[in-house]
Write a protein that holds these residues in place. Structure first.
Motif, PDB file in Angstrom:
ATOM      1  N   GLU A   1       0.837  -1.206   0.000  1.00 10.78           N
ATOM      2  CA  GLU A   1       0.000   0.000   0.000  1.00 10.78           C
ATOM      3  C   GLU A   1       0.870   1.254   0.000  1.00 10.78           C
ATOM      4  OE1 GLU A   1      -0.133  -2.366   2.314  1.00 10.78           O
ATOM      5  OE2 GLU A   1      -2.057  -3.407   2.002  1.00 10.78           O
ATOM      6  N   ALA A   2       2.015   1.186   0.695  1.00 10.92           N
ATOM      7  CA  ALA A   2       2.921   2.335   0.723  1.00 10.92           C
ATOM      8  C   ALA A   2       3.512   2.594  -0.656  1.00 10.92           C
ATOM      9  CB  ALA A   2       4.029   2.107   1.753  1.00 10.92           C
ATOM     10  N   ASN A   3       3.814   1.520  -1.393  1.00 14.36           N
ATOM     11  CA  ASN A   3       4.299   1.681  -2.760  1.00 14.36           C
ATOM     12  C   ASN A   3       3.226   2.299  -3.651  1.00 14.36           C
ATOM     13  OD1 ASN A   3       5.916  -1.025  -1.803  1.00 14.36           O
ATOM     14  ND2 ASN A   3       7.151   0.237  -3.169  1.00 14.36           N
ATOM     15  N   ALA A   4       1.987   1.853  -3.476  1.00 13.58           N
ATOM     16  CA  ALA A   4       0.885   2.396  -4.281  1.00 13.58           C
ATOM     17  C   ALA A   4       0.723   3.886  -4.036  1.00 13.58           C
ATOM     18  CB  ALA A   4      -0.416   1.653  -3.946  1.00 13.58           C
ATOM     19  N   GLN A   5       0.826   4.286  -2.787  1.00 11.61           N
ATOM     20  CA  GLN A   5       0.669   5.707  -2.442  1.00 11.61           C
ATOM     21  C   GLN A   5       1.825   6.533  -2.996  1.00 11.61           C
ATOM     22  OE1 GLN A   5       0.310   5.316   1.809  1.00 11.61           O
ATOM     23  NE2 GLN A   5      -1.638   4.228   1.630  1.00 11.61           N
ATOM     24  N   ARG A   6       3.053   6.028  -2.866  1.00  8.89           N
ATOM     25  CA  ARG A   6       4.204   6.770  -3.392  1.00  8.89           C
ATOM     26  C   ARG A   6       4.147   6.830  -4.918  1.00  8.89           C
ATOM     27  NH1 ARG A   6      10.227   4.879  -1.931  1.00  8.89           N
ATOM     28  NH2 ARG A   6       9.642   3.187  -3.360  1.00  8.89           N
ATOM     29  N   PHE A   7       3.686   5.763  -5.549  1.00  8.55           N
ATOM     30  CA  PHE A   7       3.536   5.730  -7.005  1.00  8.55           C
ATOM     31  C   PHE A   7       2.647   6.885  -7.460  1.00  8.55           C
ATOM     32  CE2 PHE A   7       2.018   3.589 -11.017  1.00  8.55           C
ATOM     33  CZ  PHE A   7       3.263   3.390 -11.598  1.00  8.55           C
ATOM     34  N   ASN A   8       1.565   7.111  -6.748  1.00 10.49           N
ATOM     35  CA  ASN A   8       0.650   8.181  -7.132  1.00 10.49           C
ATOM     36  C   ASN A   8       1.200   9.561  -6.811  1.00 10.49           C
ATOM     37  OD1 ASN A   8      -1.325   6.721  -8.458  1.00 10.49           O
ATOM     38  ND2 ASN A   8      -2.507   6.317  -6.600  1.00 10.49           N
ATOM     39  N   ARG A   9       1.989   9.674  -5.741  1.00 17.89           N
ATOM     40  CA  ARG A   9       2.648  10.956  -5.481  1.00 17.89           C
ATOM     41  C   ARG A   9       3.629  11.281  -6.613  1.00 17.89           C
ATOM     42  NH1 ARG A   9       2.925   8.851  -0.177  1.00 17.89           N
ATOM     43  NH2 ARG A   9       5.180   8.482  -0.305  1.00 17.89           N
ATOM     44  N   SER A  10       4.361  10.266  -7.047  1.00 11.21           N
ATOM     45  CA  SER A  10       5.291  10.464  -8.161  1.00 11.21           C
ATOM     46  C   SER A  10       4.529  10.817  -9.442  1.00 11.21           C
ATOM     47  CB  SER A  10       6.123   9.192  -8.391  1.00 11.21           C
ATOM     48  OG  SER A  10       6.952   8.899  -7.287  1.00 11.21           O
ATOM     49  N   ALA A  11       3.413  10.131  -9.676  1.00  9.16           N
ATOM     50  CA  ALA A  11       2.605  10.404 -10.868  1.00  9.16           C
ATOM     51  C   ALA A  11       2.148  11.856 -10.882  1.00  9.16           C
ATOM     52  CB  ALA A  11       1.406   9.458 -10.926  1.00  9.16           C
ATOM     53  N   HIS A  12       1.690  12.335  -9.748  1.00  6.72           N
ATOM     54  CA  HIS A  12       1.219  13.718  -9.661  1.00  6.72           C
ATOM     55  C   HIS A  12       2.339  14.690 -10.022  1.00  6.72           C
ATOM     56  CE1 HIS A  12      -1.007  17.209  -8.232  1.00  6.72           C
ATOM     57  NE2 HIS A  12       0.077  17.556  -7.558  1.00  6.72           N
ATOM     58  N   ARG A  13       3.540  14.445  -9.498  1.00  4.76           N
ATOM     59  CA  ARG A  13       4.662  15.360  -9.758  1.00  4.76           C
ATOM     60  C   ARG A  13       5.085  15.349 -11.223  1.00  4.76           C
ATOM     61  NH1 ARG A  13       7.270  18.558 -11.179  1.00  4.76           N
ATOM     62  NH2 ARG A  13       9.076  19.664 -10.291  1.00  4.76           N
ATOM     63  N   LEU A  14       4.910  14.216 -11.906  1.00  5.09           N
ATOM     64  CA  LEU A  14       5.310  14.095 -13.312  1.00  5.09           C
ATOM     65  C   LEU A  14       4.147  14.353 -14.274  1.00  5.09           C
ATOM     66  CD1 LEU A  14       8.205  13.317 -14.433  1.00  5.09           C
ATOM     67  CD2 LEU A  14       7.868  12.996 -11.978  1.00  5.09           C
ATOM     68  N   ALA A  15       3.041  14.881 -13.744  1.00  6.81           N
ATOM     69  CA  ALA A  15       1.855  15.189 -14.560  1.00  6.81           C
ATOM     70  C   ALA A  15       1.332  13.949 -15.277  1.00  6.81           C
ATOM     71  CB  ALA A  15       2.153  16.306 -15.560  1.00  6.81           C
ATOM     72  N   LEU A  16       1.397  12.806 -14.590  1.00  3.27           N
ATOM     73  CA  LEU A  16       0.840  11.551 -15.081  1.00  3.27           C
ATOM     74  C   LEU A  16      -0.462  11.259 -14.331  1.00  3.27           C
ATOM     75  CD1 LEU A  16       4.176   9.522 -15.139  1.00  3.27           C
ATOM     76  CD2 LEU A  16       2.741   9.962 -17.162  1.00  3.27           C
ATOM     77  N   PRO A  17      -1.364  10.478 -14.905  1.00  2.00           N
ATOM     78  CA  PRO A  17      -2.607  10.153 -14.207  1.00  2.00           C
ATOM     79  C   PRO A  17      -2.345   9.205 -13.045  1.00  2.00           C
ATOM     80  CG  PRO A  17      -2.421   8.849 -16.200  1.00  2.00           C
ATOM     81  CD  PRO A  17      -1.283   9.833 -16.228  1.00  2.00           C
TER      82      PRO A  17
END
Length: 363
Positions: A95-111
């Motif tokens: 779950e921590a990986n999933a959350q960090r994945f989405n934080r990274s996505a937000h910073r890179l303007a990815l969905p």
């Protein structure tokens, strides 16, 4: 469609034979071989996330104009599946990986990929390829979920099409001949990340920018490179791909505080809790390079260790820079490093209780 995204399973019709797989698992190394399947899904502005499936591992067909090749709009995660003594297979804090994945996505303007879908892709990938999870020692099945802009378009804007993929690679023990303390080279010319940049995101560009400094470290006879902050060139941040911890003579364990330029390591966060469980005080604060050099020389710093998914916890033997080198204690690691490393591995491999509920059973 994205809200209910679920990965369908299309079994590989030509998987590796039992003999081929056994030969690979006998000496898998790291990142050299891959399991029979992968997860893949597509996002478009019009349809959101769709076409999510577990399918045969194989090449991706991409146009030379694919935006990721030109503008590096890509993120990834690194995590492992572990085989326990009862032959069950578990993930560590997915779950921590999933959350960090989405934080990274937000910073890179990815969905953002819905967390449930991220976890579904990994659970189904591990389950169908469970025979690829090695047993014994510190072996594991390394999982690499990643996402990239896949729009064949050369304009500078967020990609209108994005591809998510997760692949799996059997991994041998990082230290096959026992844990080896590493020498660290201090990069005084290059920095890893700047305030307002992408340092806190797990994106390929951060690693690309560290490679020249890592090559410099190798040329200096060192194993890893340490980066300072980009503003004052004074504060320790992290290594090329690992976070740092310092054990002081007052039994305090210190790690550089998160500043927006340091990756929020999941192993790093886990160690904060384990150190407390073991009865040590823990602190997140700024640490200057002078504190490291002077503390190692005086004995105030008793141990230094690095942490990350691949190597778990690695003792640091010394710090080298262009004008000198200082050894940490006797250069062989220390009891706190060993205790924390054992405590973490025992939870991951099911050899001890899991008081923080970090392990998730897959099958």
């Amino acid at each position: 469609m994205s809200a209910d995204l679920e990965f369908t399973v299309e079994p590989n019709t030509q998987p590796a034979s039992d003999d081929q797989r056994a030969q690979i698992l006998a000496n898998p190394g790291f990142g050299q071989y891959f399991s029979d399947h992968m997860a893949i899904a597509t996002w478009t502005k019009e349809n959101g996330w769709h076409d999510a499936r577990i399918t045969a591992f194989g090449p991706l067909e991409l146009s030379p104009a694919t935006s990721v090749f030109h503008y590096a709009q890509t993120i990834f995660e690194g995590m492992k599946a572990y085989r326990h003594p009862d032959d069950s297979i578990h993930l560590f804090r997915p779950e921590a990986n999933a959350q960090r994945f989405n934080r990274s996505a937000h910073r890179l303007a990815l969905p953002e990929l819905p967390e449930d879908a991220f976890l579904d892709s990994l659970h189904k990938l591990v389950e169908i390829d469970k025979a690829w999870v090695p047993a014994g020692g510190e072996t594991s099945l390394y999982l690499r979920p990643f996402m990239f802009g896949s729009d064949p378009f050369l304009g500078v804007r967020p990609s209108a099409q994005v591809t998510y993929v997760a692949i799996a690679s059997p991994a041998g023990s990082y230290f096959a001949k026992g844990v080896k303390p590493v020498r660290i080279w201090l990069s005084e010319e290059y920095t890893r990340a700047a305030p307002g940049g992408t340092g806190a995101a797990k994106t390929g560009g951060n690693y690309a920018s560290s490679l020249l400094a890592q090559a410099e470290a190798t040329a200096q006879g060192c194993d890893q490179v340490a980066f300072l902050d980009a503003v004052e060139k004074k504060w320790i941040e992290e290594l090329g791909g690992m976070n740092l911890y310092f054990v002081l003579d007052d039994k305090t364990v210190v790690t550089p505080e998160l500043s927006g330029t340091i990756l929020e390591g999941i192993t790093r966060d886990s160690i904060l809790k384990l150190v407390t469980d073991l009865g040590y005080s823990v602190a997140e604060r700024k640490i200057s390079i002078d504190e490291w050099r002077d503390g190692a020389a005086s004995g105030k710093i008793r141990e230094v260790f690095a942490c990350g998914t691949a190597a778990v916890i690695t003792p640091v033997a010394s710090l080298k820079w262009k004008d000198g080198e200082v050894q940490v204690a006797d250069g062989n690691g220390g009891p706190v490093t060993g205790a924390v490393r054992s405590a973490l591995l025992d939870v991951q491999y099911g050899r001890s209780k899991d008081p923080h509920n970090w392990m998730t059973k897959v099958c």
